[in-house]
Each structure stands twice: as structure tokens, then as C-alpha cells.
Design a protein around this motif. Structure first.
Motif, PDB file in Angstrom:
ATOM      1  N   LEU A   1      45.492  61.543  94.594  1.00 48.56           N
ATOM      2  CA  LEU A   1      44.096  61.119  94.656  1.00 48.56           C
ATOM      3  C   LEU A   1      43.308  61.577  93.440  1.00 48.56           C
ATOM      4  N   LEU A   2      43.824  62.566  92.709  1.00 48.49           N
ATOM      5  CA  LEU A   2      43.182  63.028  91.480  1.00 48.49           C
ATOM      6  C   LEU A   2      43.668  62.278  90.250  1.00 48.49           C
TER       7      LEU A   2
ATOM      8  N   PHE B   1      37.679  68.057  87.444  1.00 44.71           N
ATOM      9  CA  PHE B   1      38.676  68.316  88.483  1.00 44.71           C
ATOM     10  C   PHE B   1      38.015  68.817  89.760  1.00 44.71           C
ATOM     11  N   LEU B   2      37.022  69.680  89.641  1.00 47.15           N
ATOM     12  CA  LEU B   2      36.340  70.204  90.823  1.00 47.15           C
ATOM     13  C   LEU B   2      35.605  69.087  91.555  1.00 47.15           C
ATOM     14  N   ALA B   3      34.945  68.203  90.801  1.00 48.99           N
ATOM     15  CA  ALA B   3      34.262  67.069  91.435  1.00 48.99           C
ATOM     16  C   ALA B   3      35.264  66.158  92.136  1.00 48.99           C
ATOM     17  N   GLY B   4      36.432  65.959  91.522  1.00 48.48           N
ATOM     18  CA  GLY B   4      37.463  65.144  92.150  1.00 48.48           C
ATOM     19  C   GLY B   4      38.002  65.773  93.420  1.00 48.48           C
TER      20      GLY B   4
ATOM     21  N   LEU C   1      43.049  72.549  86.175  1.00 44.64           N
ATOM     22  CA  LEU C   1      43.338  72.131  87.551  1.00 44.64           C
ATOM     23  C   LEU C   1      43.556  73.337  88.446  1.00 44.64           C
ATOM     24  N   LEU C   2      44.261  74.339  87.944  1.00 49.69           N
ATOM     25  CA  LEU C   2      44.478  75.554  88.729  1.00 49.69           C
ATOM     26  C   LEU C   2      43.161  76.244  89.050  1.00 49.69           C
TER      27      LEU C   2
ATOM     28  N   PRO D   1      43.081  59.264  88.942  1.00 47.89           N
ATOM     29  CA  PRO D   1      42.073  58.665  88.040  1.00 47.89           C
ATOM     30  C   PRO D   1      41.373  59.713  87.183  1.00 47.89           C
ATOM     31  N   THR D   2      41.026  60.859  87.784  1.00 44.85           N
ATOM     32  CA  THR D   2      40.396  61.935  87.024  1.00 44.85           C
ATOM     33  C   THR D   2      41.349  62.496  85.982  1.00 44.85           C
ATOM     34  N   THR D   3      42.607  62.679  86.358  1.00 41.74           N
ATOM     35  CA  THR D   3      43.594  63.214  85.429  1.00 41.74           C
ATOM     36  C   THR D   3      43.808  62.272  84.257  1.00 41.74           C
ATOM     37  N   PHE D   4      43.874  60.971  84.523  1.00 40.33           N
ATOM     38  CA  PHE D   4      44.061  60.002  83.446  1.00 40.33           C
ATOM     39  C   PHE D   4      42.876  60.011  82.492  1.00 40.33           C
ATOM     40  N   PHE D   5      41.673  60.045  83.027  1.00 39.37           N
ATOM     41  CA  PHE D   5      40.477  60.095  82.185  1.00 39.37           C
ATOM     42  C   PHE D   5      40.477  61.342  81.305  1.00 39.37           C
ATOM     43  N   LEU D   6      40.774  62.489  81.899  1.00 37.86           N
ATOM     44  CA  LEU D   6      40.786  63.736  81.138  1.00 37.86           C
ATOM     45  C   LEU D   6      41.918  63.768  80.119  1.00 37.86           C
ATOM     46  N   LEU D   7      43.037  63.106  80.410  1.00 39.87           N
ATOM     47  CA  LEU D   7      44.126  63.045  79.441  1.00 39.87           C
ATOM     48  C   LEU D   7      43.678  62.320  78.174  1.00 39.87           C
TER      49      LEU D   7
END
Length: 293
Positions: free
Chosen positions: A209-210, A176-179, A90-91, A212-218
């Protein structure tokens, strides 16, 4: 009003689904059924005789202290890989989203590690930290820190965590970049006009707003830590020292192909499959409720 797709022939939907179903049946259900069957059997070292033993293989697992300890090792390893991997990715994605000059080169360099095979990643990090001639271990020695992953369990765990995170970081970075690029800039600009600091804009607008992406990647990173890191561990530490880096998936391989305990290895694979399914259900049942779609 809900619109449904209607096919002119009844067999066409089944034909479209058939290739994917064949893949699932051959590469998931068939091996899973074989593991369930072998978990209640006991074979000799040469595979010449087979005996039905029921749940005896599972009983021997829970009586083995080293196997129970591998649960703690797997939990520590998977949490570190998921948390560190997602945080660093993410960073890097936030930094890449702000880069103007040379952004293409910056993003390409961050994507490269994903093309490296897991076993190559393990060997690469092993060479960098190999005592006493590894590049990183030599610099650490100059700083007064004696690095030896062959004797120190904490050093060995740190080595495989760094290798696993580095291997997966490109995958996380891309999502993360796409999100980040899909977030409307007008929302961030409006918050900036209202006087919100960059840190507050990130935690109140960007990060929610990220979700959904964070949950998927988790979910993906937990499954990755449980299964896809086998080659990294085998190349870097081989489960040592003293089984301190022997996670569950490595124990399945070691007991089956080195200790030649096929029944015990099959029982371990069944337990591992049940754990991953339970974790996935838990994530979708409880963690997904906090996701803002």
C-alpha cells in the motif's frame, strides 16, 4: 460520465497557467537552450573569443577517462543515497507511527535536518569526521579504525553518502509517515486476527500500500542525488581524493568555473540532463507498472 470544467472566458485558463509556465520557461527551458547552444561553442579562458566547434566538445568528453569514471562514481553514489535514504526513512516512519508518548517531539526532531542548507550539512559532517579532532573520527580511532577521507576514497564516498542521506531523510520521512497513517487500521487488525506476524503484515499489506509513495520518493531521491548534492560534495570533499567523489554535477561546476572550459562544461550539462530524463522515463515506464494504486 466524465465531467469537465468549463470556463466562461477562453483567456482565463491561460491566465491561470501563465505564472507556472513563466517559471518553467525562465528557470528550465531558457537555461537548457543556453546549455545546448554553448555546448557546440569553444571559448577562450577570458571569454573574449568564441568559435563554433560542433560536436567536438562531446568527443573530448568521451575521450576523457576521468569523465567516463565519473559515471561509475555517480551511479554508486546515487544508488547508495536512494537505497539507504529510503530504507532508513521507512524504518523511522514505522517507528514514529507506533510512538505514543512524546510523538510530537520525536517527529519534530526528525524533520529538523530538512531545514539545514546542503552546504551546512556538508560542513557539519566534515567537522564530525575531520582527522584527527573530529568527534566521530576520534571515536573510530579509539576502536582501532583510522579514518581519513582526505586519502581514502572509500571513506570520502561514505562521508558524502551519510551527509546526503541525513539531509534528505526528513523529506522521505514525512511522506512515508503520511502514507502509513493513511492505511486503514482495520486491514492490519484483520491480518493480526488471522495470525499474521508483524513482519508478514508489513510485507503483505503495509509495504504494497506504500508503493505509490515509495515510487514517488524513488524518483525524487534519484534527482536529488544527481543535482542537489553538489553543495555537500563541494563543502565536504571537493570531489577528492583524486576525483573519487567527483560526480557528474560537480564535474560540470569544476570544468566550467575552475578549469574555465565553458564549452566542455555546457556539453557535460547536456549529457547530465539527458541521463536524468532517460532515468525518469525508465522509472515511469517500467517501475511504475509494479506500483499498486
Amino acid at each position: 460520465m466524465e465531467k469537465r470544467v468549463r470556463f466562461k472566458s477562453s483567456w482565463l485558463p491561460w491566465m491561470l497557467v501563465a505564472p507556472q509556465m513563466a517559471v518553467v520557461l525562465v528557470f528550465f527551458f531558457w537555461p537548457a537552450a543556453q546549455a545546448l547552444y554553448q555546448s557546440v561553442l569553444q571559448q577562450d579562458a577570458f571569454g573574449m573569443s568564441t568559435e563554433f566547434v560542433g560536436l567536438e566538445n562531446f568527443q573530448r568528453l568521451w575521450a576523457d577517462e576521468t569523465y567516463v569514471e565519473s559515471f561509475r562514481t555517480t551511479a554508486v553514489f546515487s544508488i547508495l543515497v536512494a537505497v539507504v535514504g529510503l530504507s532508513v526513512s521507512l524504518l523511522l516512519a514505522v517507528m514514529a507511527d507506533r510512538v505514543i508518548k512524546g510523538s510530537g517531539t520525536y517527529k519534530t526532531l526528525l524533520i529538523w535536518p530538512y531545514a539545514v542548507a546542503p552546504v551546512v550539512a556538508g560542513v557539519l559532517w566534515l567537522f564530525m569526521f575531520a582527522s584527527p579532532f573530529g568527534t566521530v573520527s576520534f571515536m573510530l580511532r579509539q576502536l582501532g579504525l583510522e579514518w581519513n577521507h582526505l586519502l581514502n576514497p572509500n571513506h570520502a564516498m561514505a562521508l558524502i553518502v551519510m551527509a546526503a542521506v541525513w539531509k534528505q531523510i526528513s523529506y522521505n520521512f514525512l511522506f512515508f509517515l503520511a502514507g502509513l497513517q493513511s492505511i486503514p487500521k482495520s486491514l492490519i487488525e484483520a491480518a493480526a486476527i488471522d495470525g499474521a506476524s508483524p513482519w508478514r503484515r508489513f510485507w503483505t499489506i503495509i509495504f504494497p500500500l506504500l508503493s505509490p509513495t515509495t515510487f514517488f520518493l524513488l524518483v525524487i531521491n534519484v534527482v536529488y542525488a544527481f543535482f542537489d548534492t553538489f553543495a555537500i560534495i563541494d563543502a565536504a570533499t571537493q570531489g577528492g581524493p583524486g576525483k573519487s567523489t567527483s560526480i557528474l554535477v560537480y564535474r560540470v561546476y569544476y570544468d566550467g568555473f575552475k578549469a574555465l572550459d565553458m564549452g566542455g562544461s555546457a556539453a557535460q550539462s547536456v549529457v547530465l540532463m539527458a541521463i536524468v530524463i532517460a532515468l525518469t522515463i525508465f522509472q515511469f515506464k517500467f517501475i511504475e507498472k509494479k506500483v499498486q494504486y
